[in-house]
Each structure stands twice: as structure tokens, then as C-alpha cells.
Scaffold this motif. Structure first.
Motif, PDB file in Angstrom:
ATOM      1  N   ARG A   1     -55.289  42.000   5.191  1.00 28.48           N
ATOM      2  CA  ARG A   1     -55.060  43.437   4.970  1.00 28.48           C
ATOM      3  C   ARG A   1     -55.790  44.226   6.027  1.00 28.48           C
ATOM      4  NH1 ARG A   1     -57.032  45.914   0.138  1.00 28.48           N
ATOM      5  NH2 ARG A   1     -55.341  47.391  -0.041  1.00 28.48           N
ATOM      6  N   GLY A   2     -55.076  45.138   6.638  1.00 24.83           N
ATOM      7  CA  GLY A   2     -55.691  45.982   7.653  1.00 24.83           C
ATOM      8  C   GLY A   2     -56.292  45.153   8.780  1.00 24.83           C
ATOM      9  N   GLY A   3     -55.616  44.050   9.103  1.00 24.80           N
ATOM     10  CA  GLY A   3     -56.075  43.206  10.209  1.00 24.80           C
ATOM     11  C   GLY A   3     -57.254  42.309   9.847  1.00 24.80           C
ATOM     12  N   LYS A   4     -57.729  42.431   8.638  1.00 25.20           N
ATOM     13  CA  LYS A   4     -58.889  41.610   8.243  1.00 25.20           C
ATOM     14  C   LYS A   4     -58.482  40.523   7.265  1.00 25.20           C
ATOM     15  CE  LYS A   4     -62.189  45.410   8.448  1.00 25.20           C
ATOM     16  NZ  LYS A   4     -61.921  46.534   7.579  1.00 25.20           N
ATOM     17  N   ARG A   5     -59.169  39.414   7.351  1.00 28.07           N
ATOM     18  CA  ARG A   5     -58.886  38.316   6.435  1.00 28.07           C
ATOM     19  C   ARG A   5     -59.948  38.232   5.352  1.00 28.07           C
ATOM     20  NH1 ARG A   5     -56.836  33.248   9.711  1.00 28.07           N
ATOM     21  NH2 ARG A   5     -55.071  34.234  10.760  1.00 28.07           N
ATOM     22  N   HIS A   6     -59.487  37.996   4.135  1.00 28.11           N
ATOM     23  CA  HIS A   6     -60.434  37.796   3.039  1.00 28.11           C
ATOM     24  C   HIS A   6     -60.115  36.470   2.387  1.00 28.11           C
ATOM     25  CE1 HIS A   6     -61.638  42.023   3.194  1.00 28.11           C
ATOM     26  NE2 HIS A   6     -60.355  42.282   3.389  1.00 28.11           N
ATOM     27  N   ALA A   7     -61.162  35.690   2.148  1.00 32.01           N
ATOM     28  CA  ALA A   7     -60.959  34.381   1.529  1.00 32.01           C
ATOM     29  C   ALA A   7     -60.601  34.574   0.064  1.00 32.01           C
ATOM     30  CB  ALA A   7     -62.231  33.570   1.653  1.00 32.01           C
ATOM     31  N   LEU A   8     -59.480  34.005  -0.366  1.00 34.60           N
ATOM     32  CA  LEU A   8     -59.154  34.037  -1.790  1.00 34.60           C
ATOM     33  C   LEU A   8     -59.482  32.689  -2.426  1.00 34.60           C
ATOM     34  CD1 LEU A   8     -55.760  36.007  -1.885  1.00 34.60           C
ATOM     35  CD2 LEU A   8     -58.040  36.869  -2.402  1.00 34.60           C
ATOM     36  N   LYS A   9     -58.978  31.616  -1.788  1.00 33.39           N
ATOM     37  CA  LYS A   9     -59.199  30.284  -2.370  1.00 33.39           C
ATOM     38  C   LYS A   9     -60.686  29.967  -2.486  1.00 33.39           C
ATOM     39  CE  LYS A   9     -58.270  25.975  -3.616  1.00 33.39           C
ATOM     40  NZ  LYS A   9     -59.544  25.292  -3.554  1.00 33.39           N
ATOM     41  N   ALA A  10     -61.456  30.276  -1.467  1.00 35.60           N
ATOM     42  CA  ALA A  10     -62.897  29.990  -1.522  1.00 35.60           C
ATOM     43  C   ALA A  10     -63.552  30.786  -2.652  1.00 35.60           C
ATOM     44  CB  ALA A  10     -63.552  30.324  -0.184  1.00 35.60           C
ATOM     45  N   THR A  11     -63.055  32.003  -2.879  1.00 33.23           N
ATOM     46  CA  THR A  11     -63.600  32.827  -3.964  1.00 33.23           C
ATOM     47  C   THR A  11     -63.257  32.216  -5.320  1.00 33.23           C
ATOM     48  OG1 THR A  11     -63.263  34.717  -2.526  1.00 33.23           O
ATOM     49  CG2 THR A  11     -63.728  35.204  -4.824  1.00 33.23           C
ATOM     50  N   VAL A  12     -62.036  31.691  -5.431  1.00 36.13           N
ATOM     51  CA  VAL A  12     -61.638  31.011  -6.673  1.00 36.13           C
ATOM     52  C   VAL A  12     -62.571  29.818  -6.925  1.00 36.13           C
ATOM     53  CG1 VAL A  12     -59.846  29.569  -7.732  1.00 36.13           C
ATOM     54  CG2 VAL A  12     -59.223  31.732  -6.630  1.00 36.13           C
ATOM     55  N   ASP A  13     -62.816  29.025  -5.879  1.00 34.42           N
ATOM     56  CA  ASP A  13     -63.701  27.858  -6.044  1.00 34.42           C
ATOM     57  C   ASP A  13     -65.083  28.279  -6.508  1.00 34.42           C
ATOM     58  OD1 ASP A  13     -61.560  26.474  -5.173  1.00 34.42           O
ATOM     59  OD2 ASP A  13     -62.569  25.447  -3.515  1.00 34.42           O
ATOM     60  N   GLU A  14     -65.571  29.363  -5.902  1.00 37.19           N
ATOM     61  CA  GLU A  14     -66.888  29.865  -6.273  1.00 37.19           C
ATOM     62  C   GLU A  14     -66.908  30.280  -7.754  1.00 37.19           C
ATOM     63  OE1 GLU A  14     -68.251  32.334  -2.911  1.00 37.19           O
ATOM     64  OE2 GLU A  14     -69.250  33.498  -4.500  1.00 37.19           O
ATOM     65  N   ALA A  15     -65.849  30.979  -8.151  1.00 38.79           N
ATOM     66  CA  ALA A  15     -65.769  31.434  -9.552  1.00 38.79           C
ATOM     67  C   ALA A  15     -65.743  30.230 -10.492  1.00 38.79           C
ATOM     68  CB  ALA A  15     -64.535  32.309  -9.741  1.00 38.79           C
ATOM     69  N   ILE A  16     -64.941  29.225 -10.139  1.00 42.12           N
ATOM     70  CA  ILE A  16     -64.835  28.050 -11.017  1.00 42.12           C
ATOM     71  C   ILE A  16     -66.186  27.338 -11.118  1.00 42.12           C
ATOM     72  CG2 ILE A  16     -63.787  25.758 -11.269  1.00 42.12           C
ATOM     73  CD1 ILE A  16     -61.187  26.923 -10.207  1.00 42.12           C
ATOM     74  N   SER A  17     -66.923  27.330 -10.000  1.00 44.53           N
ATOM     75  CA  SER A  17     -68.193  26.593  -9.999  1.00 44.53           C
ATOM     76  C   SER A  17     -69.273  27.303 -10.817  1.00 44.53           C
ATOM     77  CB  SER A  17     -68.678  26.390  -8.560  1.00 44.53           C
ATOM     78  OG  SER A  17     -69.163  27.626  -8.063  1.00 44.53           O
ATOM     79  N   MET A  18     -69.001  28.529 -11.256  1.00 45.27           N
ATOM     80  CA  MET A  18     -70.016  29.251 -12.042  1.00 45.27           C
ATOM     81  C   MET A  18     -70.118  28.747 -13.476  1.00 45.27           C
ATOM     82  SD  MET A  18     -69.418  33.110 -10.701  1.00 45.27           S
ATOM     83  CE  MET A  18     -69.780  33.535  -8.996  1.00 45.27           C
ATOM     84  N   GLY A  19     -69.224  27.829 -13.848  1.00 43.18           N
ATOM     85  CA  GLY A  19     -69.380  27.194 -15.151  1.00 43.18           C
ATOM     86  C   GLY A  19     -68.580  27.834 -16.267  1.00 43.18           C
ATOM     87  N   GLY A  20     -68.386  27.058 -17.321  1.00 38.22           N
ATOM     88  CA  GLY A  20     -67.619  27.547 -18.467  1.00 38.22           C
ATOM     89  C   GLY A  20     -66.145  27.676 -18.159  1.00 38.22           C
ATOM     90  N   THR A  21     -65.694  26.992 -17.111  1.00 45.44           N
ATOM     91  CA  THR A  21     -64.308  27.156 -16.654  1.00 45.44           C
ATOM     92  C   THR A  21     -63.510  25.863 -16.844  1.00 45.44           C
ATOM     93  OG1 THR A  21     -65.119  26.633 -14.439  1.00 45.44           O
ATOM     94  CG2 THR A  21     -64.799  28.948 -14.940  1.00 45.44           C
ATOM     95  N   GLU A  22     -63.932  25.069 -17.825  1.00 41.78           N
ATOM     96  CA  GLU A  22     -63.278  23.767 -18.047  1.00 41.78           C
ATOM     97  C   GLU A  22     -61.801  23.917 -18.380  1.00 41.78           C
ATOM     98  OE1 GLU A  22     -65.996  24.830 -19.656  1.00 41.78           O
ATOM     99  OE2 GLU A  22     -67.443  23.725 -18.417  1.00 41.78           O
ATOM    100  N   SER A  23     -61.401  25.097 -18.873  1.00 43.94           N
ATOM    101  CA  SER A  23     -59.989  25.291 -19.223  1.00 43.94           C
ATOM    102  C   SER A  23     -59.081  25.182 -17.996  1.00 43.94           C
ATOM    103  CB  SER A  23     -59.813  26.668 -19.865  1.00 43.94           C
ATOM    104  OG  SER A  23     -60.152  27.693 -18.939  1.00 43.94           O
ATOM    105  N   VAL A  24     -59.619  25.439 -16.814  1.00 45.45           N
ATOM    106  CA  VAL A  24     -58.777  25.470 -15.608  1.00 45.45           C
ATOM    107  C   VAL A  24     -58.424  24.053 -15.169  1.00 45.45           C
ATOM    108  CG1 VAL A  24     -58.604  26.207 -13.198  1.00 45.45           C
ATOM    109  CG2 VAL A  24     -59.875  27.610 -14.845  1.00 45.45           C
TER     110      VAL A  24
END
Ligand code: WT7
Length: 655
Positions: free
Chosen positions: A196-219
Motif C-alpha cells: 500500500r502506498g509503495g510500502k510493504r507490510h508483512a501479513l504472514k509474519a504477523t499471523v505467525d507472531e499472533a499464533i505464537s502468543m498462545g491460546g491459539t490451538e484452534s487454528v
């Protein structure tokens, strides 16, 4: 009662143009009055008629409204349908080759998708999701860039009866984590990166980070769409590529017929406490709201090129990108980028390039474009435009006039649409062939929407006086409950104090003028409206307090000429009061912190330090005082109940 007083004194009136008065889908006051009267006479029959007219039912409904368990209303509850079938399959027989989506990438590349093509893409993904074990009723988080695939993902969920919950790509891993766990998501659909606006933002890496925060066994599965082709972390046991799973999937997928009340999606929105609310919408009632408003308010015509600039991460992008326009068989624009990249004429360039007829955006975007290039619209051919729309916050008359004159060339009505994540579709908005416009007013309720202004007991109040905006009768597209929290749903939206919990309380203050026009004044809860997005002050406060340096924090809003409201934080640090030379460093550290905790939209614009916060003797923070301080106003309020008056001088100076 909120003490917000209107300082607006707007007397300009813009009657419908001859064109609209003649060709509007609803034209002339007689036609409008007839609809309103019909709805007033028999509310249920009115909505039943609309539901039969607009929705293709797999099994027709026999009961219109079930209010036996209010406020958990059910509409058309013995009917069956599929929302994706209503958005795609219905057009295959009549207009398979019509363009459904004109996609404009951040870089300026155009991709077109016809109804046939979109249907195939949705079926392929739907089949792939099923093969991954995702079933009816499972929750799927969608964390995607603004591309055709985001809509495909939502539609594919709808097709198999899975419940999607879209999380705006600008939210941080913390916010994403909160939503994944609250929803109990079984799968996440994301992309490698967002551009967006010429800039890249990591989405997949953010998802991994969120999952690693725990309590996400449903995924169980993470589906990754390849947008940029960058290297991303990949767990072969859990992650799959979108292109791999769809490659050999069939082009056909029998829709899952669901009950009218089957949840279509949840969408998290801020409330006055720290915890976001999972607003749960139904299938049929929600779809109906989006369709009638396309017809009535946007005056949808088959030849239109419709463009709603909202991201699918917000309700506007659900109702007027992913569902409403498709159900109506429209051609619409989806734009991946931002209004100011690579230049501040990008919106107008796209309107010109694709001959957009209907343009729907937010006042904050309009104000920023005025600031960056008030004359830019003149450089483009905008003669294709016939209708303009506004949403998200009150549009100030200056911005309204600019939008009207420079963008619409004084030819196009502006529909100022008041509604909310919880209402699912427009509630108060002008019908462009009927209602004369007043800049800054969202005008009058739609037929079948019993909006009113009441006092703290639920009594109607006089025109001109501010009060609570309520909707007195249930309506099909309203929020059904809060995900996993029916008690909070009841307390927030149907409080006992107001007419014994009979009315839907919107959380806005407003007044009606003598012509019956509604003017929205602001929120009644601790919720800010920053760039058209709701932010709970509590959420930002919790984020600040989670920083090791911070002991206490209070957040208030102050008027901002582009964003509507700016975020001002009053902070008490744990250690000593900061030295002058260390303040700037701490401020930028805390701003970054909030961006990490919630997302960049929540970053405080201003942070002030104090040794304490102004509190009542019972320990309540006096927000009214903080608001006055933030705005640089003299304190005129009664401060006799204030525990520590000396603190005011410190906070006044401390910026
Ligand atoms: C709040 C809802 C509905 C989509 C965008 C925001 C404010 C919304 C208007 C308008 C004045 C408006 C209200 C409302 N709001 N539209 N036309 N005029 N205020 O959705 O995040 O659910 O926020 O936005 O305060 O309660 P949301």
C-alpha cells in the motif's frame, strides 16, 4: 445527558436535481412517503415484502419477525438461503460476462473479473477450504490486502457456511491474536505481504507472531495468498499456499443452504471497555439491508460503475464491497492502495480512468485531499460521476461544499449515510431522488427504520434538543449478538434504563431539526472517531499501561482538521517525572508501543506527562477536564470534587 451542543447553523438546502427527481429508483416524495407509510402501518409486512423481492430463497420463510426472545431478534427465521449464491450464481444466467470487479493495484495495474470468473474463483477456494476440513459454522479469520482475493475469501466462507471474521491489515499481531482467540478460529486466510502506498507490510509474519502468543490451538490451517512473492516463514504442517490448494479444485461448489439466521460473519469493533466486541451478523437480514440500501440510497443502476473506497477490514467494506454491490449485480472498483500515492490525485485519476458513476468515501479522506490538492479534481474528467457518498463521521459543511463543487461539479447529490458496524447497512441517509440535502446532516431515516431521539428515560424529545439516538423497532440487518458475550450485547445496546430495554441504543448523540432532519453530534461513550474509525479510549489506555514505563494513562479526543479526532494521552510514568530532554524520546517510544499493541491508527498524536491524573475523591478520572485541557480550553467546570487540583497546571503545561 451529553452536554454536546451543536454550533452548526447550516441553512443551505440542495433539492434533488431534475435528473434524480425523474430517474431515481425512488423518485418524488409521494413514492417515498408511500414506502414510509407502508412500513409504519405494518412494519413486518413491509420487510417481508422486501425480503421476497430482493433475496433468492432456497426455502421461503413463513415467519417474518420472531421477537419472543428479545433483544435477540430473528428475522425470516424458517427460511433458507446462501449469501454467496445470492451474490454470484444468480447473475450467471443473466449476465455472466458482466465485469463484477475492476481491480486497481497499488502500482496501477488493472485486473478485471467477470461474474463467471468470480464465481469460479469463489467455488475453487470454497472446495479447497472444505478439503482442508473447514465446515459450516467454523470461524475463519481473514487478514488480507485489499484485493479481489479478499472478497473471494469472504464469499468462499459464505458459500460453505463458515463464519468469517475479517481483521483489518493495519492491526498489529496483538490485536490479531485477541481476535483469533476470541473467535476460536479454525483457519486463517492471509497473504505474504500487503502493498500500500509503495510500502510493504508483512501479513504472514504477523499471523505467525499472533499464533505464537498462545491460546491459539484452534487454528489448524493458515492459507497464504502470494501477493508480493517475498520469502515468508512457512510451517508445512499447518500452512498451505492459496495457489496450490485451488489449482486443481473444481470450478463448481454446491452452496451450503443455511438458515436465515445462520451467522454470516463477526466483525470486531471498539467499545468503551478495553475488549473489542465481536459484532455478529445474520445471513438474510444482513444481506437484505445491504441490497435495499444499494437500491434506495445509492440509487443503483445496472450501468453504474460503483466505487466504495473502504477496506474490507471495516463494515463499510463488507456491506458495500463484498456483499451489497455483488448481490445487486454491479460493476465495482476495488483499489489496493491509498488516496495519496503516488500523488494526491489518485482517487480522481481512478474515477476518470474507469468512468466511475458512484463514489463513496469518508470525510477524513476528503479533508486530507482538500489539504493536499484542493485543485486536483479539476485536472481530471469527472463527468461520469452522478452520485457521491460519505460515511464514518459527520461531514463538516466546508468539506461537504468542496466535495459537492469540486468533485461533483455541483451536479451530483451527496448521500451522507449514518450507520454503524452494528446496524449492518444504512439507517439514516437521503434518498437522492427525494430528499433535499443540508450539508452536515444525514437527513432522514430510511423507510422501515424507526430512528428517533430520546432522553435518558427513553422519552421522545423536542426538535432542536440533543439526546440519544435510538432505533425503536427491530430491523433485519441489525447485530444479532456479540460473539460469546450475549450479556454485554444486552447491556450495551438494549439498556434497561431506556424504555425498559425496548430500543436499540446506537451510542451516538444527535438532534432532529424542525424538518425532521437528523444531525449527529458525537458519541456518548468513551469512544473516539479517528479518521472514520472507532477507537475505544480504554483500549489505548490498556495498551499504554502495558508498557513497563507507564503507571497510569487516560486518553481523550480533541478535534483534528483531517482526522476528525486526534488521540491525546495523559500519562503518569512509574519512575520520576521525566526531565525535559528525555520527554521526546519517551513520547516516540510510547507512540511506537501503541502501534505495536493495537496498530498505527491508534498512535497518540500527543502525549502529556503528569505526576498524577485529575481524579474525583472516589478515584474516578475526570475526563471532562482532560478534554478541556487537551483542547487548550479554560477550565470552566466545577472542580470542587477534584482530589488534587494542582495537577491541572502541570498537565496544562506538560506538552
Ligand atoms: C459510528 C459507527 C458505518 C460505517 C463506518 C463506521 C459515526 C458513521 C456517520 C455519519 C455522522 C457517523 C457514528 C457511528 N458515523 N457514519 N454519516 N455521520 N457520524 O462504522 O466504526 O461502526 O462507527 O461512526 O458515531 O456511531 P463504525
Amino acid at each position: 445527558m451529553p452536554t454536546i451542543e451543536s454550533i452548526l447553523n447550516e441553512s443551505r438546502l440542495f433539492p434533488p436535481t431534475t435528473d434524480f427527481a425523474q430517474q431515481g429508483n425512488i423518485s418524488g416524495s409521494a413514492a417515498y412517503q408511500q414506502l414510509c407509510t407502508q412500513a409504519e402501518k405494518n412494519h413486518q409486512e413491509f420487510w417481508a415484502e422486501q425480503a421476497k423481492k430482493y433475496i433468492l430463497w432456497h426455502k421461503p420463510f413463513t415467519q417474518t419477525l420472531d421477537d419472543s426472545n428479545q433483544p435477540f431478534f430473528q428475522w425470516f427465521s424458517d427460511g433458507e438461503l446462501n449469501v454467496s449464491f445470492n451474490c454470484l450464481d444468480r447473475h450467471l444466467a443473466t449476465q455472466p460476462d458482466k465485469t463484477a470487479i475492476i481491480f486497481e493495484s497499488d502500482e496501477g495495474e488493472t485486473i478485471r473479473s467477470t461474474y463467471r470468473d468470480l464465481h469460479q474463483r469463489v467455488c475453487k477456494l470454497a472446495n479447497a477450504l472444505k478439503a482442508l476440513g473447514i465446515d459450516k459454522g467454523d470461524c475463519v479469520i481473514i487478514y488480507m490486502p485489499m484485493r479481489i482475493e479478499a472478497v473471494v475469501a469472504m464469499q468462499a466462507c459464505a458459500r460453505i457456511g463458515a463464519i468469517h471474521s475479517v481483521v483489518f491489515g493495519g492491526f498489529s499481531s496483538k490485536s490479531l491474536h485477541e481476535r483469533i482467540t476470541n473467535a476460536g478460529a479454525k483457519a486463517i486466510i492471509t497473504a505474504d505481504e500487503q502493498v500500500r502506498g509503495g510500502k510493504r507490510h508483512a501479513l504472514k509474519a504477523t499471523v505467525d507472531e499472533a499464533i505464537s502468543m498462545g491460546g491459539t490451538e484452534s487454528v489448524k490451517k493458515v492459507i497464504v495468498y502470494q501477493r508480493s512473492g517475498s520469502d515468508v516463514p512457512f510451517d508445512p504442517a499447518r500452512d498451505v499456499w492459496w495457489h496450490d490448494i485451488t489449482q486443481n479444485a473444481s470450478n463448481d461448489c454446491e452452496p451450503e443452504w443455511v438458515n436465515a439466521e445462520h451467522p454470516l460473519f463477526t466483525l470486531y469493533t471498539s467499545g468503551s471497555t478495553g475488549k473489542p466486541k465481536g459484532v455478529q451478523h445474520s445471513s438474510a437480514g444482513y444481506l437484505l439491508g445491504t441490497m435495499v440500501s444499494m437500491q434506495w440510497v445509492f440509487d443503483y443502476k445496472p450501468s453504474d460503475i460503483f466505487w466504495c473506497t473502504a477496506d474490507v477490514g471495516w463494515i463499510t467494506g463488507h456491506s458495500y464491497v463484498a456483499y451489497g454491490p455483488l448481490a445487486m449485480g454491479a460493476t465495482q472498483i476495488i483499489f489496493e492502495g491509498v488516496p495519496t500515492y503516488p500523488h494526491a490525485g489518485r482517487f480522481w485519476e481512478i474515477v476518470d480512468k474507469h468512468q466511475v458513476t458512484t463514489f463513496y468515501t469518508a470525510p477524513t479522506a476528503i479533508r486530507s485531499l482538500v489539504k493536499l490538492g484542493a485543485d486536483l479534481p479539476e485536472k481530471y474528467n469527472l463527468s461520469s460521476l452522478r452520485l457521491l457518498g460519505s460515511v464514518g463521521e459527520p461531514i463538516n459543511p466546508e468539506a461537504w461544499m468542496w466535495y459537492y463543487e469540486k468533485v461533483g461539479r455541483s451536479r451530483c447529490p451527496i448521500v451522507d449515510t449514518w450507520w454503524q458496524t452494528e446496524t449492518g447497512s444504512h439507517m439514516i441517509a437521503p434518498l437522492p431522488g427525494v430528499v433535499s440535502l443540508k450539508p452536515g446532516s444525514c437527513t432522514r431515516p430510511l423507510p422501515g427504520i424507526a430512528a428517533a431521539i430520546v432522553d435518558e428515560n427513553g422519552q421522545d424529545i423536542e426538535p432542536g434538543e440533543g439526546g440519544f439516538l435510538v432505533i425503536k423497532k427491530p430491523f433485519p440487518s441489525q447485530v444479532r449478538t456479540l460473539w460469546n458475550d450475549p450479556e454485554r450485547f444486552k447491556k450495551t445496546y438494549f439498556p434497561q434504563e431506556i424504555a425498559n430495554g425496548q430500543y436499540y441504543l446506537a451510542g451516538d448523540s444527535a438532534y432532529c431539526d424542525k424538518d425532521g432532519y437528523f444531525w449527529i453530534m458525537g458519541r456518548i461513550d468513551d469512544v473516539l472517531n479517528v479518521s472514520g474509525h472507532r477507537l475505544g479510549t480504554m483500549e489505548i489506555e490498556s495498551a499504554l499501561v502495558a508498557n513497563p514505563l507507564v503507571a497510569e494513562a487516560a486518553v481523550v479526543g480533541k478535534p483534528h482538521d483531517v482526522k476528525g479526532e486526534a488521540v491525546v494521552a495523559f500519562v503518569v510514568l512509574k519512575g520520576d517525572f521525566p526531565q525535559e530532554d528525555s520527554k521526546a524520546g519517551i513520547v516516540s517510544q510510547l507512540r511506537e508501543w501503541v502501534a505495536q499493541e493495537i496498530g498505527p491508527i491508534a498512535k497518540p498524536d500527543e502525549i502529556r506527562f503528569g505526576e498524577n491524573l485529575p481524579k474525583t475523591r472516589s478515584g474516578k478520572i475526570m475526563r471532562r477536564l482532560l478534554r478541556a485541557l487537551a483542547q487548550g480550553e479554560a477550565i470552566t467546570q466545577d472542580i470542587s470534587t477534584l482530589e488534587n487540583p494542582a495537577i491541572l497546571d502541570q498537565l496544562r503545561q506538560a506538552n
